[in-house]
Design a protein around this motif. Structure first.
Motif, PDB file in Angstrom:
ATOM      1  N   MET A 107      17.120 -34.238  32.824  1.00  0.00           N
ATOM      2  CA  MET A 107      15.898 -34.352  32.038  1.00  0.00           C
ATOM      3  C   MET A 107      16.210 -34.168  30.550  1.00  0.00           C
ATOM      4  SD  MET A 107      14.141 -34.822  34.702  1.00  0.00           S
ATOM      5  CE  MET A 107      12.593 -35.110  33.866  1.00  0.00           C
ATOM      6  N   ASN A 108      15.242 -34.564  29.737  1.00  0.00           N
ATOM      7  CA  ASN A 108      15.475 -34.491  28.297  1.00  0.00           C
ATOM      8  C   ASN A 108      14.969 -33.201  27.676  1.00  0.00           C
ATOM      9  OD1 ASN A 108      16.812 -36.888  27.815  1.00  0.00           O
ATOM     10  ND2 ASN A 108      14.904 -38.052  27.603  1.00  0.00           N
ATOM     11  N   CYS A 109      15.718 -32.761  26.689  1.00  0.00           N
ATOM     12  CA  CYS A 109      15.259 -31.703  25.802  1.00  0.00           C
ATOM     13  C   CYS A 109      14.650 -32.404  24.605  1.00  0.00           C
ATOM     14  CB  CYS A 109      16.451 -30.860  25.359  1.00  0.00           C
ATOM     15  SG  CYS A 109      16.068 -29.767  23.979  1.00  0.00           S
ATOM     16  N   LYS A 110      13.409 -32.080  24.280  1.00  0.00           N
ATOM     17  CA  LYS A 110      12.810 -32.821  23.167  1.00  0.00           C
ATOM     18  C   LYS A 110      12.674 -32.008  21.886  1.00  0.00           C
ATOM     19  CE  LYS A 110       7.866 -32.294  24.027  1.00  0.00           C
ATOM     20  NZ  LYS A 110       6.626 -33.004  24.322  1.00  0.00           N
ATOM     21  N   ARG A 111      12.786 -30.698  22.001  1.00  0.00           N
ATOM     22  CA  ARG A 111      12.626 -29.918  20.784  1.00  0.00           C
ATOM     23  C   ARG A 111      13.234 -28.534  20.975  1.00  0.00           C
ATOM     24  NH1 ARG A 111       7.253 -30.666  20.337  1.00  0.00           N
ATOM     25  NH2 ARG A 111       6.551 -28.525  20.455  1.00  0.00           N
ATOM     26  N   THR A 112      13.701 -27.959  19.903  1.00  0.00           N
ATOM     27  CA  THR A 112      14.141 -26.568  19.929  1.00  0.00           C
ATOM     28  C   THR A 112      13.543 -25.897  18.698  1.00  0.00           C
ATOM     29  OG1 THR A 112      16.102 -26.927  18.561  1.00  0.00           O
ATOM     30  CG2 THR A 112      16.361 -27.238  20.931  1.00  0.00           C
ATOM     31  N   VAL A 167       0.832  -1.211   0.000  1.00  0.00           N
ATOM     32  CA  VAL A 167       0.000   0.000   0.000  1.00  0.00           C
ATOM     33  C   VAL A 167       0.862   1.255   0.000  1.00  0.00           C
ATOM     34  CG1 VAL A 167      -2.007  -1.087   1.072  1.00  0.00           C
ATOM     35  CG2 VAL A 167      -0.249  -0.068   2.526  1.00  0.00           C
ATOM     36  N   GLY A 168       2.167   1.078  -0.178  1.00  0.00           N
ATOM     37  CA  GLY A 168       3.052   2.231  -0.254  1.00  0.00           C
ATOM     38  C   GLY A 168       3.442   2.826   1.090  1.00  0.00           C
ATOM     39  N   VAL A 169       3.326   2.033   2.146  1.00  0.00           N
ATOM     40  CA  VAL A 169       3.739   2.500   3.473  1.00  0.00           C
ATOM     41  C   VAL A 169       4.995   1.735   3.857  1.00  0.00           C
ATOM     42  CG1 VAL A 169       3.119   2.577   5.922  1.00  0.00           C
ATOM     43  CG2 VAL A 169       1.356   2.918   4.172  1.00  0.00           C
ATOM     44  N   SER A 170       6.059   2.478   4.162  1.00  0.00           N
ATOM     45  CA  SER A 170       7.234   1.700   4.538  1.00  0.00           C
ATOM     46  C   SER A 170       7.314   1.601   6.049  1.00  0.00           C
ATOM     47  CB  SER A 170       8.510   2.279   3.923  1.00  0.00           C
ATOM     48  OG  SER A 170       8.925   3.392   4.638  1.00  0.00           O
ATOM     49  N   LEU A 171       7.335   0.364   6.536  1.00  0.00           N
ATOM     50  CA  LEU A 171       7.291   0.118   7.978  1.00  0.00           C
ATOM     51  C   LEU A 171       8.679  -0.324   8.448  1.00  0.00           C
ATOM     52  CD1 LEU A 171       3.974  -1.959   8.132  1.00  0.00           C
ATOM     53  CD2 LEU A 171       4.309   0.347   9.021  1.00  0.00           C
ATOM     54  N   PRO A 172       9.124   0.206   9.575  1.00  0.00           N
ATOM     55  CA  PRO A 172      10.449  -0.172  10.078  1.00  0.00           C
ATOM     56  C   PRO A 172      10.374  -1.450  10.920  1.00  0.00           C
ATOM     57  CG  PRO A 172       9.537   1.537  11.468  1.00  0.00           C
ATOM     58  CD  PRO A 172       8.486   1.230  10.429  1.00  0.00           C
ATOM     59  N   ILE A 173       9.761  -2.482  10.369  1.00  0.00           N
ATOM     60  CA  ILE A 173       9.625  -3.722  11.146  1.00  0.00           C
ATOM     61  C   ILE A 173      10.590  -4.770  10.603  1.00  0.00           C
ATOM     62  CG2 ILE A 173       8.060  -5.633  11.701  1.00  0.00           C
ATOM     63  CD1 ILE A 173       5.834  -3.561  11.830  1.00  0.00           C
ATOM     64  N   THR A 174      11.379  -5.334  11.495  1.00  0.00           N
ATOM     65  CA  THR A 174      12.345  -6.354  11.071  1.00  0.00           C
ATOM     66  C   THR A 174      12.199  -7.586  11.953  1.00  0.00           C
ATOM     67  OG1 THR A 174      13.943  -5.265  12.504  1.00  0.00           O
ATOM     68  CG2 THR A 174      14.113  -4.807  10.140  1.00  0.00           C
ATOM     69  N   PRO A 175      12.478  -8.752  11.379  1.00  0.00           N
ATOM     70  CA  PRO A 175      12.391  -9.980  12.179  1.00  0.00           C
ATOM     71  C   PRO A 175      13.520 -10.041  13.210  1.00  0.00           C
ATOM     72  CG  PRO A 175      13.218 -10.464   9.970  1.00  0.00           C
ATOM     73  CD  PRO A 175      12.851  -9.021   9.982  1.00  0.00           C
ATOM     74  N   VAL A 176      13.171 -10.376  14.434  1.00  0.00           N
ATOM     75  CA  VAL A 176      14.183 -10.552  15.486  1.00  0.00           C
ATOM     76  C   VAL A 176      14.065 -11.980  15.995  1.00  0.00           C
ATOM     77  CG1 VAL A 176      15.026  -9.752  17.717  1.00  0.00           C
ATOM     78  CG2 VAL A 176      13.995  -8.120  16.127  1.00  0.00           C
ATOM     79  N   LYS A 177      15.101 -12.741  15.688  1.00  0.00           N
ATOM     80  CA  LYS A 177      15.029 -14.179  15.962  1.00  0.00           C
ATOM     81  C   LYS A 177      15.176 -14.495  17.437  1.00  0.00           C
ATOM     82  CE  LYS A 177      18.239 -17.710  14.794  1.00  0.00           C
ATOM     83  NZ  LYS A 177      18.997 -18.397  13.727  1.00  0.00           N
ATOM     84  N   GLY A 178      14.368 -15.446  17.900  1.00  0.00           N
ATOM     85  CA  GLY A 178      14.478 -15.935  19.274  1.00  0.00           C
ATOM     86  C   GLY A 178      14.497 -17.446  19.278  1.00  0.00           C
ATOM     87  N   GLN A 179      15.510 -18.027  19.898  1.00  0.00           N
ATOM     88  CA  GLN A 179      15.586 -19.485  19.975  1.00  0.00           C
ATOM     89  C   GLN A 179      15.066 -19.974  21.324  1.00  0.00           C
ATOM     90  OE1 GLN A 179      19.121 -21.385  18.441  1.00  0.00           O
ATOM     91  NE2 GLN A 179      19.848 -19.490  17.511  1.00  0.00           N
ATOM     92  N   VAL A 180      14.490 -21.166  21.293  1.00  0.00           N
ATOM     93  CA  VAL A 180      13.831 -21.728  22.472  1.00  0.00           C
ATOM     94  C   VAL A 180      14.167 -23.213  22.591  1.00  0.00           C
ATOM     95  CG1 VAL A 180      11.546 -22.313  23.428  1.00  0.00           C
ATOM     96  CG2 VAL A 180      11.878 -20.113  22.299  1.00  0.00           C
ATOM     97  N   LEU A 181      14.280 -23.703  23.826  1.00  0.00           N
ATOM     98  CA  LEU A 181      14.390 -25.148  24.052  1.00  0.00           C
ATOM     99  C   LEU A 181      13.178 -25.598  24.857  1.00  0.00           C
ATOM    100  CD1 LEU A 181      17.517 -23.934  24.977  1.00  0.00           C
ATOM    101  CD2 LEU A 181      17.965 -26.340  24.623  1.00  0.00           C
ATOM    102  N   LEU A 182      12.763 -26.839  24.622  1.00  0.00           N
ATOM    103  CA  LEU A 182      11.597 -27.362  25.331  1.00  0.00           C
ATOM    104  C   LEU A 182      11.946 -28.717  25.933  1.00  0.00           C
ATOM    105  CD1 LEU A 182       8.518 -26.638  25.680  1.00  0.00           C
ATOM    106  CD2 LEU A 182       8.113 -28.382  23.957  1.00  0.00           C
ATOM    107  N   SER A 183      11.557 -28.920  27.193  1.00  0.00           N
ATOM    108  CA  SER A 183      11.836 -30.208  27.830  1.00  0.00           C
ATOM    109  C   SER A 183      10.727 -31.192  27.533  1.00  0.00           C
ATOM    110  CB  SER A 183      11.943 -30.038  29.343  1.00  0.00           C
ATOM    111  OG  SER A 183      10.644 -29.997  29.916  1.00  0.00           O
ATOM    112  N   GLU A 184      11.003 -32.445  27.833  1.00  0.00           N
ATOM    113  CA  GLU A 184       9.929 -33.434  27.826  1.00  0.00           C
ATOM    114  C   GLU A 184       8.939 -33.053  28.929  1.00  0.00           C
ATOM    115  OE1 GLU A 184      11.677 -37.188  29.035  1.00  0.00           O
ATOM    116  OE2 GLU A 184      12.973 -36.129  30.428  1.00  0.00           O
ATOM    117  N   LYS A 185       7.810 -33.743  28.982  1.00  0.00           N
ATOM    118  CA  LYS A 185       6.841 -33.455  30.041  1.00  0.00           C
ATOM    119  C   LYS A 185       7.424 -33.869  31.381  1.00  0.00           C
ATOM    120  CE  LYS A 185       2.817 -34.026  27.235  1.00  0.00           C
ATOM    121  NZ  LYS A 185       1.828 -34.989  26.767  1.00  0.00           N
ATOM    122  N   MET A 186       7.243 -32.985  32.362  1.00  0.00           N
ATOM    123  CA  MET A 186       7.764 -33.297  33.684  1.00  0.00           C
ATOM    124  C   MET A 186       6.680 -33.057  34.705  1.00  0.00           C
ATOM    125  SD  MET A 186      11.477 -31.518  33.239  1.00  0.00           S
ATOM    126  CE  MET A 186      11.846 -31.589  34.958  1.00  0.00           C
TER     127      MET A 186
END
Ligand SMILES: Cc1cc2nc3c(=O)[nH]c(=O)nc-3n(C[C@H](O)[C@H](O)[C@H](O)COP(=O)(O)OP(=O)(O)OC[C@H]3O[C@@H](n4cnc5c(N)ncnc54)[C@H](O)[C@@H]3O)c2cc1C
Ligand SMILES: Cc1cc2nc3c(=O)[nH]c(=O)nc-3n(C[C@H](O)[C@H](O)[C@H](O)COP(=O)(O)OP(=O)(O)OC[C@H]3O[C@@H](n4cnc5c(N)ncnc54)[C@H](O)[C@@H]3O)c2cc1C
Lengths: 473, 406
Positions: B328-333, B249-268
């Motif tokens: 404990m286990n990390c099951k996903r990141t 639409v012709g609007v320049s937005l100053p939005i940029t992706p800011v990456k965040g990493q995460v780890l997840l444990s198994e169910k505890m």
């Protein structure tokens, strides 16, 4: 010229991985093979702990073939850094590393170039009662028998489709287990056709028939055109309900009957193990006849990502003989890409293998195939059947999600948590995608697949804080 | 194919877009279409689900690592090892966060009633765990800077901490608790908004918006592939991709992706009552027993890969805070892309000289928390009433350079 450190990483020490390493060694190229098992051999040549034990092979011919491959491999051993007991967990693309777990430590290897030979999984088939103790996959039951966990005296049925049911039935019977029956969804004529694919060529078909004869001689009934309906029991398997299947493999309930067993091996198909090629962002294609999604490759087993090659069942289920040829082709592709051989020379070298391989492939695709599963299987679970065992997601929740507008695997995952558990959907992923596709009438490409994440299997947090560098940068 | 005109098209089905769809759909006279395609790294699916109104405003949670990166960079520049003051956001942003937080209990009831989904609002509080004098000074700074919120904070000594959170490292010398900084399950929140919206008649389209038709500085239609959807208004809730929509639409937005990493444990089993923030990471045990550890703040464009050094940093921080995690286990990141803005404040509301367009983007690290108030403010703007919080500081106008519309 010999180089000290390995130049290529091979994931998987099955027929494909071993033959790739051999081909590379013939050109003085060192490789590192990473495999999660304690021994080389992969699914078909799965070795017992101490060397090759003849009695564990399904027959003389497999034994000879395995021995030949192993002997050849061991003559080149100085070219191969064997990294066994090491499961590859994924890749770190920004640092260009493959991560694997060894002795409870995360380690890394340069991920480029890499030949991926990760084979296949058994496809999980949910049906009412399938989570009862006593029910296993066919491969699982073979393994349990080997380890002595399934003791003689057990009453067992083998249910599913494909010639491997018969192979397993014979093995179990020889181990002194009572095999109550083999329940094959396909018709007898299909099974015989499929025998070709398992036994590589018409000459070996006799061997295939010997299995049928073995069943006959030992009074093990084969129920053709039949399949599982449900399993029952108090806390463990007591009986299996079986029924004739329609052409589409839908059970004809009125004609169902039950058989009394305390164990069952279930085997409805195989799925290429593509998690690693997915993580490496290779493009994938779909073909139900070879197990589902597989990485797209060119004439030389090159994927769409530079420096990533594939060989074996993870590139589509074609069996171990094709895997052997593909291993060589992938290795030659590396050699061509790195100017160790000209395309012309490589083509000449591989001409015979290619011809054999193409014949085998053509042979297979001319039949509905090995794992040409039919849609009736998707109707087996009832609303209360657990589909995703990690997250206890029932069939009912999947139907609710579909009714509320879920259109693909990503949506299904967010809605129901299927695939968010420890196995990341390796178990239920295939069934869920088939079911979505069946219900919505959309192609599997549109439905998509589970996206694997590091680590592909759970690892202790301490292993992450313990990383060691496997190579000198 | 002809499409009948709809009043409003919302682009983006993350927590912001779905929350807006839900609010707007309370008015049955508007017809609403929500268009979304899940792009890799979409933030709502990646997030921790913390409602850390004070915590995030004073730079804890995701902010603590952001702050660390900043102060490290500054340190490198002037080589003066200084303990930085916490990185605090302006008062209007506090207000924005706190008001949004207050909306959640009622929202929980409404959404459960209408769509049937319980998004698991948990009264946890957020504890900043202190190991040394630097940590104490850091916490003291926070405490002193927001005297008007003293009743929402509590100092906890080591003994009390060991009693409240027995699994926290015994070397911790205490904690500062933010009593009302709670948590939700972000997936369920998004699902709850979406289901309630559907019940209230919102039309959902799965697809990628690739063009917006603007005639005489007025938005007329939105294109999804070959499909053109005529509309009176579009709302840009496209998260880290909002800039692409703005460009249409012709609007320049100053939005940029800011990456965040995460780890997840198994169910505890339940081992944490509160959400935890240290100066290395934050840790939240979710409703199903999984423990989530976050998160980095990285400028890597749209890359969503995880990386070893970053995961290790987080894992080290988490296993230090909760030693039992080691076994404990990390099951996903995974990694998600926050829609970042230069001043960390969202961009909301109209753009001068453009009719039929509203921004609802740039929610950076608090979009889950502020989804509730954002939707109410947008709803007010759509209905021509003045929002309950002054919209001025959120307008794109604050970035002069971006005013080059059409
Ligand atoms: C349970 C089972 C039983 C089978 N039995 C037979 C049979 O009796 N007869 C027959 O003809 N065919 C059998 N098959 C089919 C058989 O897999 C193929 O014919 C043949 O083994 C394919 O060879 P491959 O090298 O492609 O893969 P495989 O032989 O499967 O080798 C792949 C190897 O890679 C390893 N691997 C995979 N992923 C990772 C990872 N992330 N990290 C580390 N290592 C990894 C695997 O553990 C395995 O050792 C069986 C398949 C399965 C799954
Ligand atoms: C690791 C991490 C942890 C976080 N933790 C918290 C927390 O604890 N508490 C908190 O409040 N916030 C947290 N956040 C921030 C929060 O997640 C975000 O601010 C919020 O999710 C932003 O929501 P959104 O709807 O704007 O963006 P998104 O969720 O990214 O949604 C935007 C959607 O628009 C879609 N889209 C983009 N372009 C198009 C197009 N052209 N056509 C169609 N669809 C399109 C995208 O694919 C996406 O689905 C965290 C973020 C991250 C990454």
């Amino acid at each position: 010229m010999k180089s000290k450190t390995s130049q290529v990483t091979i994931v998987g020490a099955g027929p494909a991985g071993l033959s790739a390493a051999i081909q590379l060694a013939e050109f003085n190229i060192k490789s590192t093979i990473v495999d999660e098992n304690p021994e080389i051999g992969g699914a078909i040549f799965k070795q017992p702990d101490k060397g090759l034990d003849k009695s564990l092979f399904r027959n003389e011919k497999t034994y000879i073939r395995a021995k030949k491959l192993f002997d050849e491999f061991f003559t080149y051993q100085s070219y191969v850094n064997l990294q066994l007991g090491s499961e590859v967990l994924g890749d770190f693309s920004l640092s260009n590393e493959l991560a694997f777990l060894h002795n409870d430590k995360v380690k890394t290897l340069p991920n480029n170039p890499v030949i991926i030979c990760t084979g296949c999984y058994e496809r999980a088939q949910p049906f009412p009662g399938w989570t009862l103790p006593g029910i296993m996959s066919v491969g699982g039951i073979q393994l349990q028998t080997k380890c002595g966990n399934v003791k003689p005296g057990h009453k067992i049925a083998l249910v599913g489709t494909g010639p491997l049911l018969l192979v397993a039935a014979k093995q179990l019977h020889q181990a002194g287990i009572k095999v109550v029956g083999v329940v094959e969804a396909g018709l007898k004529k299909d099974l015989i056709k499929n025998m070709f694919t398992l036994f590589y060529n018409t000459k070996l078909l006799k061997e295939g028939f010997s299995y049928i004869n073995y069943m006959k001689n030992n009074k093990i009934p084969i129920f053709y055109g039949h399949g599982v309906v449900s399993a029952r029991g108090n806390n463990e398997l007591e009986e299996l309900v079986i029924a004739p299947y329609t052409k589409e493999w839908k059970p004809i309930q009125e004609k169902s009957f039950s058989i009394q067993v305390d164990s069952a091996g279930i085997g409805y198909g195989y799925v290429p193990r593509i998690q690693l090629t997915q993580m490496l962002k290779c493009e994938h294609e779909f073909n139900a006849n070879i197990g589902g999604f597989y990485p797209k490759v060119d004439h030389w087993q090159r994927t769409t990502i530079e420096g990533v090659y594939v060989a074996g069942d993870n590139g589509g289920i074609y069996g171990s003989e094709v895997a052997l040829h593909q291993g060589r082709i992938a290795a030659l592709a590396y050699l061509i890409d790195n100017k160790k051989i000209t395309v012309e020379k490589a083509s000449r070298l591989i001409k015979k293998n290619r011809k054999k391989m193409n014949n085998l492939k053509k042979f297979q695709s001319s039949f509905d195939n090995f794992s040409g599963l039919k849609s009736g299987l998707l109707t087996l679970p009832d609303s209360d059947t657990i589909v995703c065992r990690c997250e206890h997601v029932k069939m009912e929740s999947i139907d609710v999600a579909i009714n509320s507008g879920v259109k693909n695997m990503t949506g299904l995952k967010i809605r129901t948590r299927v695939g968010m558990g420890d196995c990341q959907g390796k178990m239920c992923g295939s069934f869920c995608a088939e079911y979505l596709s069946y219900k919505l009438g959309d192609t599997r490409e549109k439905i998509g697949a589970m996206k694997p994440r590091f680590p592909m299997s759970p690892i202790p947090f301490s292993s992450i804080t313990n990383k060691e560098l496997e190579y000198e940068k | 194919m002809k499409n009948k005109p709809v009043d409003i098209v919302i682009i983006g089905g993350g927590v912001i877009g779905t929350s807006i769809a839900y609010q707007l759909s309370k008015d049955p006279s508007i017809s609403i279409t929500l268009i979304d395609i899940k792009k890799p790294g979409n933030a709502s699916q990646a997030s921790a689900g913390g409602l850390w109104a004070i915590g995030e405003s004073v730079g804890l949670g995701c902010g603590v690592i952001f702050f660390k990166t900043l102060s490290k960079r500054r340190q490198e520049n002037n080589r003066k090892p200084t303990i930085e003051r916490p990185h605090q956001l302006p008062p209007f942003f506090f207000d924005f966060c706190l008001r949004s937080n207050d909306l959640f209990p009622d929202l929980w009831k409404e959404l459960k009633e209408i769509g049937g989904i319980d998004f698991k609002l948990e009264k946890t509080g957020l504890k900043f765990i202190m190991y040394d004098n630097d940590d104490i000074e850091y916490a003291r700074n926070i405490y002193d800077s927001i005297p008007h919120l003293k009743d929402q904070m509590e100092w906890v000594d080591s003994k009390q901490l060991a009693k409240e959170e027995p699994f926290i490292n015994k070397d911790a010398i205490g904690a500062l608790t933010f009593l009302k900084d709670d948590q939700v399950n972000p997936y369920l929140l998004m699902n709850a908004f979406r289901d309630a919206s559907r019940v209230q008649g919102v039309n959902m389209i799965q697809g990628e918006v690739n063009d917006i038709k603007v005639v005489n500085r007025k938005v007329e239609a939105v294109s999804v592939g070959q499909n053109q959807i005529p509309c009176n208004m579009v709302i840009n809730a496209a998260g880290a991709w909002a800039t692409d929509i703005g460009n249409m639409v012709g609007v320049s937005l100053p939005i940029t992706p800011v990456k965040g990493q995460v780890l997840l444990s198994e169910k505890m089993p339940k081992i944490l009552k509160s959400c935890i923030s240290t100066s290395d990471c934050y840790i939240a045990q979710k409703d199903n027993g999984e423990i989530l550890i976050g998160s980095t703040t990285e400028n890597k464009g749209f890359d969503t890969s995880t990386s070893y050094e970053q995961l290790r940093g987080l894992a080290e921080g988490a296993t230090k805070a909760i030693p039992i995690l080691k076994t404990m286990n990390c099951k996903r990141t995974w990694a998600g892309l926050r829609p970042g803005t230069p001043d960390e404040v969202p961009i909301l509301g109209p753009v001068k000289g453009l009719t039929g367009y509203l921004n609802a983007c740039g929610h950076f690290r608090t979009g889950i928390l502020t989804s509730a108030i954002t939707a109410r403010m947008i709803n007010d703007l759509v209905h021509g009433t003045s929002p309950e919080i002054d919209i001025t500081p959120f307008l794109i106008d604050r970035f002069r350079a971006c005013l080059n519309t059409i």
